[in-house]
Design a protein around this motif. Structure first.
Motif, PDB file in Angstrom:
ATOM      1  N   GLY A  15      54.732 -30.938  53.458  1.00 56.59           N
ATOM      2  CA  GLY A  15      54.661 -32.076  54.367  1.00 56.59           C
ATOM      3  C   GLY A  15      53.550 -33.011  53.928  1.00 56.59           C
ATOM      4  N   THR A  16      53.082 -33.876  54.819  1.00 56.03           N
ATOM      5  CA  THR A  16      52.002 -34.793  54.481  1.00 56.03           C
ATOM      6  C   THR A  16      50.681 -34.303  55.058  1.00 56.03           C
ATOM      7  N   VAL A  17      49.603 -34.607  54.356  1.00 55.97           N
ATOM      8  CA  VAL A  17      48.254 -34.292  54.845  1.00 55.97           C
ATOM      9  C   VAL A  17      47.389 -35.531  54.653  1.00 55.97           C
ATOM     10  N   ARG A  18      46.377 -35.675  55.498  1.00 59.91           N
ATOM     11  CA  ARG A  18      45.471 -36.813  55.394  1.00 59.91           C
ATOM     12  C   ARG A  18      44.366 -36.488  54.394  1.00 59.91           C
ATOM     13  N   MET A  19      44.096 -37.440  53.504  1.00 57.11           N
ATOM     14  CA  MET A  19      43.075 -37.257  52.476  1.00 57.11           C
ATOM     15  C   MET A  19      42.169 -38.478  52.443  1.00 57.11           C
ATOM     16  N   LYS A  20      40.860 -38.247  52.399  1.00 58.00           N
ATOM     17  CA  LYS A  20      39.895 -39.345  52.345  1.00 58.00           C
ATOM     18  C   LYS A  20      39.640 -39.739  50.895  1.00 58.00           C
ATOM     19  N   VAL A  21      39.726 -41.052  50.643  1.00 53.63           N
ATOM     20  CA  VAL A  21      39.366 -41.603  49.339  1.00 53.63           C
ATOM     21  C   VAL A  21      37.963 -42.182  49.488  1.00 53.63           C
ATOM     22  N   PRO A  22      36.954 -41.625  48.814  1.00 54.08           N
ATOM     23  CA  PRO A  22      35.573 -42.093  49.000  1.00 54.08           C
ATOM     24  C   PRO A  22      35.383 -43.528  48.526  1.00 54.08           C
ATOM     25  N   PRO A  23      34.453 -44.266  49.121  1.00 52.15           N
ATOM     26  CA  PRO A  23      34.146 -45.626  48.646  1.00 52.15           C
ATOM     27  C   PRO A  23      33.718 -45.590  47.173  1.00 52.15           C
ATOM     28  N   GLY A  24      34.148 -46.576  46.413  1.00 51.44           N
ATOM     29  CA  GLY A  24      33.771 -46.657  45.006  1.00 51.44           C
ATOM     30  C   GLY A  24      34.566 -45.727  44.095  1.00 51.44           C
ATOM     31  N   THR A  25      35.708 -45.232  44.565  1.00 54.70           N
ATOM     32  CA  THR A  25      36.548 -44.364  43.735  1.00 54.70           C
ATOM     33  C   THR A  25      37.053 -45.141  42.510  1.00 54.70           C
ATOM     34  N   GLN A  26      36.911 -44.543  41.344  1.00 52.51           N
ATOM     35  CA  GLN A  26      37.275 -45.214  40.102  1.00 52.51           C
ATOM     36  C   GLN A  26      38.713 -44.889  39.695  1.00 52.51           C
ATOM     37  N   PRO A  27      39.349 -45.767  38.906  1.00 57.94           N
ATOM     38  CA  PRO A  27      40.706 -45.486  38.409  1.00 57.94           C
ATOM     39  C   PRO A  27      40.718 -44.183  37.592  1.00 57.94           C
ATOM     40  N   GLY A  28      41.714 -43.352  37.830  1.00 62.02           N
ATOM     41  CA  GLY A  28      41.839 -42.086  37.104  1.00 62.02           C
ATOM     42  C   GLY A  28      41.071 -40.934  37.709  1.00 62.02           C
ATOM     43  N   GLU A  29      40.248 -41.216  38.727  1.00 65.97           N
ATOM     44  CA  GLU A  29      39.496 -40.138  39.372  1.00 65.97           C
ATOM     45  C   GLU A  29      40.466 -39.177  40.061  1.00 65.97           C
ATOM     46  N   VAL A  30      40.152 -37.876  39.993  1.00 66.78           N
ATOM     47  CA  VAL A  30      41.049 -36.847  40.534  1.00 66.78           C
ATOM     48  C   VAL A  30      40.417 -36.208  41.764  1.00 66.78           C
ATOM     49  N   LEU A  31      41.163 -36.201  42.855  1.00 72.20           N
ATOM     50  CA  LEU A  31      40.735 -35.565  44.104  1.00 72.20           C
ATOM     51  C   LEU A  31      41.568 -34.301  44.318  1.00 72.20           C
TER      52      LEU A  31
END
Length: 388
Positions: free
Chosen positions: A306-322
Motif C-alpha cells: 500500500g502507500t506510506v507517508r515519507m518525509k523528504v528533508p529540506p535541501g534533498t539533493q538529486p539522486g539522494e536515496v531515502l
C-alpha cells in the motif's frame, strides 16, 4: 594346516605409522604390479591370489575403524569384519581405486568388458539405470506482490500416466506379462570375469524382467498414455526469479508400475513497472519538484503493501536515496522483510511564466554562494586550473 596370514602392513610394504595417502599409494603401486590382467595365463592364478591379499590389506588399513581394531588386536580383531569370516570380494569397497590402475574411471573399466552402463563388482551392486518415470519441468508466472506471502497457484501440464485400458501393464486385457526367459525375471545377465561378477541389463526385457507377448491396443504395450494433470503448487514467500521447486512423484509415471519421476516448477517473477528488486530489497525512483526538494515535503510513497507517508528533508539533493525500513520483500530463509529504497529525482521546470521568472531572478539576487556549495567548489577549481 591353515597358512598364517601375513601382517597387513608388511603386505603393503608400509610402516605402521603410514598415512592414509601413503597406504593408498602403496596399494595402487602393488595393484598395478599384480593385477591379473597384466600376467600370462601360466601365473595368472598366483597373481589373483596376490592381488586379493593386497586388496584385503588395503580394505582394512584404509578404513579408520578396521585399522584401529587391527592395530590393537591383530588379525583376531578382524573377526566379524568380513561377511563370511574371511575376506571375499563382497567385502571390498574400493573398486574406484582399482579403476585407476587401467587409466580410466570406474565406468570405463567395466566398459572394457562390454557390459554397458550397469555393473556389479564383488556382490556390491551399482546400477546406473533408474527404472522410474521421466522428470518433467514446467513454469509458473507470478507478480512481485505475490512474494509477500506464501501463495498457492494452479498448475496444469501434460504427463504420461498409466493406461486406463491395461492399467499400466502394457498387455492386452485378459493377458499378463511373461517372465523373461533370457534373465529368468532378474532383469540382468551376469558375467564372470576372473574375480569380478558383473551384470548387464538384459537386452530382451530391457531390465524389467518380463516381456509382453500380446500388447495393449490402446497404449501399444507402453503402459502409459498422455493426460492432463491439474494441481496447485505453493510458492514460498520471497522466492527468487528463476528458482525451481521440486514436487516429488509428480513427474511422468514409470513403466509397468515403476516409481514416477519428479516435477520441477520454475518460478518466473514478472517485471514490475515501479520497483526493481535486489534480493529482499526493493528500489524505486520518485520525482519531486525543486521547491519540494529545497523546502522539504511529505509524500505518499507506493509500496507492495500500500502507500506510506515519507518525509523528504529540506535541501534533498538529486539522486539522494531515502530508506523505508521493512517495506521490502521477505527473505526466503526467514520472515524478516528487507527495505525499500527511494531514489529522489528533482525535476526542473522546462518553462516558467513571467511572474515565476521574476521571482526566480529575485531569489538568485538574494542568494549567496553558500547555498550552492557544489557550484562554488566547481568554479573555484576551474579558476585554479586555468591559471596554471
Amino acid at each position: 594346516m591353515p597358512v598364517a596370514k601375513r601382517d597387513y602392513y608388511e603386505v603393503l610394504g608400509v610402516e605402521k605409522t603410514a598415512s592414509e595417502e601413503e597406504i593408498k599409494k602403496a596399494f595402487r603401486r602393488l595393484a598395478m604390479k599384480h593385477h591379473p590382467d597384466r600376467h600370462h595365463e601360466t601365473n595368472k592364478k598366483e597373481a589373483e591370489e596376490k592381488f586379493k591379499e593386497i586388496s584385503e590389506a588395503y580394505e582394512v588399513l584404509s578404513d579408520p575403524k578396521k585399522r584401529a581394531a587391527y592395530d590393537q588386536y591383530g588379525h583376531a580383531g578382524m573377526e566379524g569384519a568380513f561377511r563370511h569370516g574371511n575376506f571375499s570380494w563382497e567385502d571390498f569397497t574400493h573398486f574406484e581405486d582399482i579403476s585407476d590402475i587401467l587409466g580410466g574411471g570406474l565406468e570405463e573399466l567395466f566398459a572394457t568388458f562390454g557390459l554397458g552402463d550397469v555393473f556389479r563388482s564383488g556382490g556390491r551392486g551399482r546400477s546406473h539405470r533408474r527404472f522410474t518415470g521421466a522428470d518433467l519441468e514446467t513454469s509458473v508466472d507470478i507478480e512481485l506482490a505475490d512474494l509477500l506471502n506464501e501463495k498457492e497457484v494452479p498448475l496444469s501440464f501434460r504427463r504420461r500416466e498409466p493406461c486406463g485400458v491395461c492399467h499400466g501393464q502394457g498387455t492386452k486385457p485378459g493377458t499378463k506379462p511373461e517372465t523373461c526367459s533370457s534373465c529368468g525375471g532378474q532383469g540382468q545377465v551376469r558375467v564372470s570375469q576372473g574375480f569380478f561378477v558383473m551384470a548387464s541389463t538384459c537386452a530382451r526385457c530391457s531390465g524389467t524382467g518380463t516381456v509382453i507377448k500380446e500388447k495393449c491396443p490402446s497404449c501399444r504395450g507402453d503402459g502409459l498414455t498422455e493426460k492432463q494433470r491439474d494441481l496447485k503448487v505453493k510458492i514460498p514467500a520471497g522466492i527468487e526469479d528463476g528458482m525451481r521447486l521440486k514436487l516429488a512423484g509428480e513427474g511422468e509415471r514409470g513403466p509397468r508400475g515403476a516409481e514416477p519421476g519428479d516435477l520441477y516448477v520454475r518460478v518466473r517473477v514478472r517485471p514490475h513497472p515501479f520497483f526493481q528488486r535486489d534480493g529482499s530489497h526493493l528500489y524505486c525512483e520518485v520525482p519531486v519538484n525543486m521547491v519540494q526538494a529545497s523546502l522539504g515535503c511529505e509524500l505518499e510513497i507506493p509500496t507492495l503493501s500500500g502507500t506510506v507517508r515519507m518525509k523528504v528533508p529540506p535541501g534533498t539533493q538529486p539522486g539522494e536515496v531515502l530508506r523505508l525500513r521493512g517495506m521490502g520483500l521477505p527473505s526466503l530463509r526467514g520472515s524478516q522483510r528487507g527495505d525499500q529504497f527511494v531514489r529522489i529525482k528533482v525535476e526542473i521546470p522546462s518553462r516558467v511564466s513571467m511572474a515565476q521568472r521574476k521571482m526566480l531572478e529575485e531569489f538568485e539576487r538574494l542568494s549567496d554562494n553558500g547555498i550552492f556549495p557544489a557550484v562554488q567548489r566547481f568554479w573555484e577549481q576551474a579558476r585554479r586550473w586555468l591559471k596554471k
